[in-house]
Design a protein around this motif. Structure first.
Motif, short mmCIF file in Angstrom:
data_model
loop_
_atom_site.label_atom_id
_atom_site.label_comp_id
_atom_site.label_asym_id
_atom_site.label_seq_id
_atom_site.Cartn_x
_atom_site.Cartn_y
_atom_site.Cartn_z
N LYS A 1 7.37 4.92 12.66
CA LYS A 1 7.02 4.74 14.07
C LYS A 1 5.73 3.95 14.21
CE LYS A 1 9.27 8.99 15.48
NZ LYS A 1 9.10 10.36 15.96
N ASN A 2 4.79 4.20 13.31
CA ASN A 2 3.53 3.45 13.33
C ASN A 2 3.77 1.98 13.00
OD1 ASN A 2 2.21 5.85 13.85
ND2 ASN A 2 1.75 6.21 11.69
N VAL A 3 4.68 1.73 12.08
CA VAL A 3 4.98 0.35 11.70
C VAL A 3 5.62 -0.38 12.88
CG1 VAL A 3 6.35 -1.10 10.16
CG2 VAL A 3 5.23 0.94 9.27
N PHE A 4 6.53 0.29 13.56
CA PHE A 4 7.18 -0.33 14.71
C PHE A 4 6.22 -0.48 15.89
CE2 PHE A 4 11.44 1.29 13.05
CZ PHE A 4 11.72 0.07 12.44
N ALA B 1 13.56 2.57 -4.21
CA ALA B 1 13.70 1.88 -2.92
C ALA B 1 14.25 2.83 -1.85
CB ALA B 1 14.63 0.67 -3.07
N ILE B 2 15.25 3.60 -2.21
CA ILE B 2 15.84 4.52 -1.24
C ILE B 2 14.84 5.59 -0.83
CG2 ILE B 2 17.62 6.30 -0.96
CD1 ILE B 2 19.44 4.52 -2.70
N VAL B 3 14.10 6.14 -1.78
CA VAL B 3 13.13 7.19 -1.47
C VAL B 3 12.01 6.65 -0.58
CG1 VAL B 3 11.30 8.59 -2.53
CG2 VAL B 3 13.60 8.64 -3.46
N LEU B 4 11.53 5.45 -0.88
CA LEU B 4 10.43 4.91 -0.07
C LEU B 4 10.86 4.61 1.35
CD1 LEU B 4 8.65 2.56 -2.63
CD2 LEU B 4 7.79 4.68 -1.66
N ILE B 5 12.04 4.03 1.52
CA ILE B 5 12.47 3.69 2.88
C ILE B 5 12.86 4.94 3.65
CG2 ILE B 5 14.25 2.51 4.20
CD1 ILE B 5 14.12 0.28 2.11
N CYS B 6 13.65 5.80 3.04
CA CYS B 6 14.06 7.02 3.76
C CYS B 6 12.88 7.96 3.98
CB CYS B 6 15.17 7.74 2.98
SG CYS B 6 16.72 6.83 2.99
N GLY B 7 11.90 7.94 3.09
CA GLY B 7 10.72 8.78 3.26
C GLY B 7 9.90 8.39 4.48
N GLU B 8 9.90 7.10 4.81
CA GLU B 8 9.18 6.67 6.01
C GLU B 8 9.81 7.25 7.27
OE1 GLU B 8 9.26 2.44 5.79
OE2 GLU B 8 7.27 2.37 4.93
N ARG C 1 19.41 6.56 6.69
CA ARG C 1 18.51 7.11 7.69
C ARG C 1 19.22 7.34 9.02
NH1 ARG C 1 17.24 4.58 12.36
NH2 ARG C 1 17.50 2.37 12.29
N ASN C 2 20.38 6.70 9.20
CA ASN C 2 21.16 6.90 10.42
C ASN C 2 22.14 8.06 10.32
OD1 ASN C 2 20.00 4.87 11.99
ND2 ASN C 2 21.27 3.33 10.99
N ILE D 1 0.84 -1.20 0.00
CA ILE D 1 0.00 0.00 0.00
C ILE D 1 0.87 1.25 0.00
CG2 ILE D 1 -1.63 1.33 1.39
CD1 ILE D 1 -2.86 -1.39 2.23
N LYS D 2 1.91 1.26 0.84
CA LYS D 2 2.78 2.44 0.90
C LYS D 2 3.50 2.66 -0.42
CE LYS D 2 4.64 1.05 4.75
NZ LYS D 2 5.55 0.87 5.88
N SER D 3 3.96 1.59 -1.03
CA SER D 3 4.74 1.76 -2.27
C SER D 3 3.89 2.24 -3.43
CB SER D 3 5.45 0.46 -2.64
OG SER D 3 4.51 -0.53 -2.98
#
Length: 174
Positions: free
Chosen positions: A91-94, A77-84, A172-173, A9-11
Motif C-alpha cells: 500500500k505504501n508503494v502504491f 520471488a514468490i515470498v517477497l512479492i506475496c509478503g508485501e 495474492r488474489n 532494499i526490500k529484497s
C-alpha cells in the motif's frame, strides 16, 4: 529509479531471502562436488575410454543449479512479492507510485535480473568446483561449452522469473 531502489532494499532486508539463497548455494555446490567426485571415481574405474564417462557441461549445469536450487530462487520471488501484500507494505508503494503498472514492471524487471545474476554466479561457482575436482578442461567455467551452458541456463532463469512473478501476483488474489 526510486521504485528500483525500494525493491533492492526490500529484497536484501528480508531474512528469508538470505536463508533461501544460502541453502540454494550449499545445495548447488554440494551437488557439484558430489557429481564431480563420482565422475572421477567412474573415470578411474573405467578400463576403456574415459571420455564416455565424463558429464557434459550442460548436464553439470542442469543437475547442480537446475534442479532444486533454482526452485528456491523462485520461492524467494514468490515470498517477497506475496509478503508485501500480507504485511501491507505494498500500500505504501502504491501511495508513492499510484500507477500500478510501473510498480509491476519494476518488480518484474528486478526479479528477472536478480534471478539471472544469481543463476549465473551460482552455476559459475559450481563449474569452478567441478573443474577443481575433475581437472577436466571441458568443465572449466570459462570454456566454450560450459560458458554457453551457463548462459543458456541464465536465460532460462530469466524467463522462469517472469512466470514466478506472474504466479506471485496471481497468488495474492486468491
Amino acid at each position: 529509479m526510486n521504485l528500483l531502489r525500494a525493491e533492492w532494499i526490500k529484497s536484501k532486508s528480508v531474512l528469508s531471502t538470505w536463508v533461501l539463497l544460502a541453502i540454494a548455494l550449499v545445495i548447488t555446490l554440494g551437488m557439484a562436488g558430489l557429481m564431480s567426485y563420482l565422475q572421477t571415481l567412474d573415470i578411474e574405474d573405467a578400463n576403456g575410454d574415459s571420455a564416455q564417462m565424463e558429464f557434459s557441461a550442460g548436464d553439470m549445469v542442469a543437475s547442480t543449479f537446475g534442479s532444486f536450487p533454482s526452485m528456491l530462487v523462485w520461492v524467494v520471488a514468490i515470498v517477497l512479492i506475496c509478503g508485501e501484500y500480507r504485511s501491507g507494505t505494498i500500500k505504501n508503494v502504491f501511495a508513492v507510485a499510484p500507477r500500478r503498472w510501473d510498480v509491476y514492471l519494476v518488480k518484474t524487471g528486478f526479479f528477472i535480473v536478480a534471478g539471472a545474476v544469481i543463476s549465473f554466479v551460482f552455476t559459475f561457482l559450481a563449474l569452478i568446483l567441478t573443474y577443481l575436482v575433475t581437472g577436466s578442461d571441458s568443465l572449466a567455467p570459462w570454456s566454450g561449452d560450459a560458458l554457453l551452458a551457463n548462459l543458456r541456463f541464465t536465460a532460462y532463469m530469466a524467463i522462469a522469473m517472469v512466470a514466478m512473478v506472474g504466479i506471485s501476483f496471481l497468488l495474492r488474489n486468491v
